[in-house]
Design an enzyme around this catalytic site. Structure first.
Site, mmCIF file in Angstrom:
data_model
loop_
_atom_site.group_PDB
_atom_site.id
_atom_site.type_symbol
_atom_site.label_atom_id
_atom_site.label_comp_id
_atom_site.label_asym_id
_atom_site.label_seq_id
_atom_site.Cartn_x
_atom_site.Cartn_y
_atom_site.Cartn_z
ATOM 1 N N GLU A 186 0.808 6.608 2.301
ATOM 2 C CA GLU A 186 -0.424 5.809 2.315
ATOM 3 C C GLU A 186 -0.729 5.238 3.690
ATOM 4 O O GLU A 186 -0.254 4.157 4.042
ATOM 5 C CB GLU A 186 -0.328 4.665 1.288
ATOM 6 C CG GLU A 186 -1.593 3.807 1.241
ATOM 7 C CD GLU A 186 -1.544 2.677 0.219
ATOM 8 O OE1 GLU A 186 -0.487 2.440 -0.394
ATOM 9 O OE2 GLU A 186 -2.578 2.031 0.040
ATOM 10 N N LYS A 216 -2.203 9.227 -0.051
ATOM 11 C CA LYS A 216 -3.026 8.123 -0.584
ATOM 12 C C LYS A 216 -3.827 7.523 0.561
ATOM 13 O O LYS A 216 -3.373 6.587 1.224
ATOM 14 C CB LYS A 216 -2.129 7.079 -1.239
ATOM 15 C CG LYS A 216 -2.861 5.844 -1.730
ATOM 16 C CD LYS A 216 -2.015 5.035 -2.696
ATOM 17 C CE LYS A 216 -2.701 3.727 -3.022
ATOM 18 N NZ LYS A 216 -2.099 3.043 -4.162
ATOM 19 N N SER A 267 -8.314 1.847 -3.387
ATOM 20 C CA SER A 267 -9.680 1.325 -3.505
ATOM 21 C C SER A 267 -10.016 0.386 -2.347
ATOM 22 O O SER A 267 -11.192 0.298 -1.963
ATOM 23 C CB SER A 267 -9.926 0.676 -4.860
ATOM 24 O OG SER A 267 -9.032 -0.378 -5.142
ATOM 25 N N GLY A 290 -10.606 -2.698 -1.690
ATOM 26 C CA GLY A 290 -11.530 -3.834 -1.715
ATOM 27 C C GLY A 290 -12.955 -3.436 -2.090
ATOM 28 O O GLY A 290 -13.852 -4.273 -2.113
#
Ligand code: 13P
Length: 342
Positions: free
Chosen positions: A177, A219, A261, A263
């Protein structure tokens, strides 16, 4: 390293149009979200919230894997059943966040480096014993005047790759990520440029560290204008920019891309993922899925507010978001789904 197990787990995480539920907030992040809603910031409240999530009936129809935090993977439901067992019984694969957080980076004002490599081999062995089959490590890249720097991008990419190699050695699928943050007034074009540079650097490092690309999940952030950028592009423009950027930087061997996502509102995150799948799904080498925390949990948390009486309504809201995102993977999400649920 058993490559077949890694490839099977990675494929299962993005199979059947399902996606991941990130419920791995550290205690301090979880407490901050609780504080905003007047929920007590205690282990008891965090356990109750995580129990609400994992006992939501039908969750496994839309969620393939759940990412836990160290405190949560050691907790049980109110009947004494370990959360890991509750999750597996729901048909969901348990995973675990293994980084120890993003810290200020020396010599790089305004930038962060994610820590957690020391002792990681031993921690991975313990989590694997407890039933985890995949792991997560998040690097954060801020955008602003003069940042991100090459030093920050390279250090974070190398840490992600070293983490990923250790995960695969332990038989766990690494969720890699690198998050380019939404905070700031940068344009969508700038986010695209930074995201592409980060992803290219991450994949260079993953190859250097001999990570099996078929046995990992990426991610990333979606490519978005900064939160305070005056120009906010339409859903379709975000979808186009995101897929264009990913096509330039993500090798075809990666089985799945599961967005964070970051925010965005829950509805926008679903709409943007949906637009990508409507337009591109049949032409992409990788699945485009989700690994949302706030965009799945937040509406339910706002209903729950720490009250036992609100559990059924909160579970309904959580399931609804999970279903909306599964629909978005199929390119079948519509705004009407939101109206029907309430
Ligand atoms: P958000 O979806 O809230 O950005 O969280 C995803 C995540 O797991 C961050 O590491």
């Amino acid at each position: 390293m058993n490559a077949q197990i890694l490839m099977d787990t990675a494929s299962a995480l993005v199979a059947d149009d399902k996606g991941l539920l990130a419920m791995d907030e550290s205690n301090s992040t979880c407490n901050q979200r609780f504080a905003k809603l007047g929920i007590p910031q205690t282990e008891k409240a965090r356990r109750a919230w995580r129990e609400l999530i994992v006992t939501t009936p039908g969750l496994g129809e839309s969620i393939s894997g759940a990412i836990l935090y160290d405190e949560t993977i050691r907790q049980q439901d109110k009947n004494g059943t370990p959360f890991v067992k509750v999750i597996i019984d729901a048909g969901i694969i348990p995973g675990i966040k293994v980084d120890t957080g993003a810290k200020d980076m020396a010599g790089h004002p305004g930038e962060k480096i994610t820590e957690g490599l020391d002792g990681l081999r031993d921690r991975l062995a313990e989590y694997s014993q407890m039933g985890a089959r995949f792991a997560k490590w998040r690097a954060v890249i801020a955008v602003g005047g003069g940042i991100p720097s090459r030093g920050c991008i390279e250090a974070n990419a190398q840490a992600l790759a070293r983490y990923a190699a250790l995960c695969q050695e332990a038989g766990l699928v690494p969720i890699v990520e690198p998050e380019v943050l939404m905070a700031g007034k940068h344009t969508l074009a700038r986010c695209c440029e930074v995201t592409e540079e980060c992803l290219r650097t991450v994949f260079n490092q993953l190859c250097t560290q001999r990570v099996l690309l078929d046995g990992m999940i990426l991610k990333p952030n979606m490519v978005l204008p900064g939160l305070t950028c005056p120009r906010q592009e339409a859903v379709i423009d975000v979808a186009n920019a995101t897929v264009k950027c990913l096509l330039r930087a993500v090798p075809a061997a990666v089985p799945g891309i599961a967005f964070l996502s970051g925010g965005q509102s829950a509805e926008l995150a679903s709409a943007r993922l949906n637009a990508m799948n409507v337009r591109f799904k049949s032409r992409l080498p990788w699945a485009l899925a989700f690994s949302f925390a706030r965009a799945i949990q937040q509406p339910a948390l706002e209903i729950w507010r720490g009250e036992e009486a609100n559990v059924p309504a909160a579970q309904h809201a959580l399931l609804h978001r999970a279903r909306c995102n599964r629909a978005a993977r199929r390119g079948e999400y519509t705004a009407a789904m939101e109206r029907r649920s309430s």
